[in-house]
Design a protein around this motif. Sequence first.
Motif, PDB file in Angstrom:
ATOM      1  N   PRO A 138     -72.661 -67.619  15.974  1.00  0.00           N
ATOM      2  CA  PRO A 138     -73.180 -67.526  14.606  1.00  0.00           C
ATOM      3  C   PRO A 138     -72.904 -66.183  13.921  1.00  0.00           C
ATOM      4  N   TYR A 161     -72.467 -76.280  11.025  1.00  0.00           N
ATOM      5  CA  TYR A 161     -71.488 -75.196  11.116  1.00  0.00           C
ATOM      6  C   TYR A 161     -71.426 -74.444   9.784  1.00  0.00           C
ATOM      7  N   ASP A 162     -72.491 -73.705   9.505  1.00  0.00           N
ATOM      8  CA  ASP A 162     -72.582 -72.986   8.242  1.00  0.00           C
ATOM      9  C   ASP A 162     -71.689 -71.751   8.194  1.00  0.00           C
ATOM     10  N   HIS A 163     -71.213 -71.293   9.326  1.00  0.00           N
ATOM     11  CA  HIS A 163     -70.343 -70.125   9.350  1.00  0.00           C
ATOM     12  C   HIS A 163     -68.857 -70.519   9.371  1.00  0.00           C
ATOM     13  N   HIS A 166     -67.178 -65.801  11.894  1.00  0.00           N
ATOM     14  CA  HIS A 166     -66.869 -66.608  10.724  1.00  0.00           C
ATOM     15  C   HIS A 166     -65.499 -67.257  10.892  1.00  0.00           C
ATOM     16  N   ARG A 170     -63.490 -67.297   0.194  1.00  0.00           N
ATOM     17  CA  ARG A 170     -64.648 -67.609   1.024  1.00  0.00           C
ATOM     18  C   ARG A 170     -65.870 -66.842   0.529  1.00  0.00           C
ATOM     19  N   ALA A 224     -65.659 -72.211  15.948  1.00  0.00           N
ATOM     20  CA  ALA A 224     -66.994 -71.747  15.557  1.00  0.00           C
ATOM     21  C   ALA A 224     -67.907 -71.642  16.770  1.00  0.00           C
ATOM     22  N   TYR A 227     -65.990 -71.797   6.684  1.00  0.00           N
ATOM     23  CA  TYR A 227     -65.664 -71.983   5.274  1.00  0.00           C
ATOM     24  C   TYR A 227     -64.364 -72.770   5.183  1.00  0.00           C
ATOM     25  N   ARG A 276     -63.753 -62.859  13.125  1.00  0.00           N
ATOM     26  CA  ARG A 276     -63.319 -63.710  12.013  1.00  0.00           C
ATOM     27  C   ARG A 276     -62.035 -64.403  12.428  1.00  0.00           C
TER      28      ARG A 276
END
Length: 111
Positions: free
Chosen positions: A44, A70-72, A47, A109, A39, A74, A25
């Motif tokens: 993936p 880039y869905d991971h 985060h 998040r 990222a 926030y 993270r």
Amino acid sequence: MISSISAPWLQADMLEAARIQRGRRVLAIGSGYDAALMAELIGPAGHVSTLDISPAVTERATRFLSATGYDHVYVSPPTPSSRPPVGSGRRLRRHGDHRRHLEPALDRRPG
């Protein structure tokens, strides 16, 4: 650290110095290209949370990061407490209680 998209060598040096590892993270201050680079490094399973004081920057970052998969990542929208006081010249000040600004961003998040 200072980052500049016009100096890719500087970004590479900063990312190498941060020793970002896969699956971790990461908190990025300033919502931009660096968040996408981080990222890529964490993969993936990791985060990235990123924040910025500018609503325009966070809205743009949210739009582009989402559109490019880039869905991971926030993007934390700015809050009144994250904005510098009027007349401060938008300078970042170092103070001992930095967690009161960072922890709420991480708490917002999803997941």
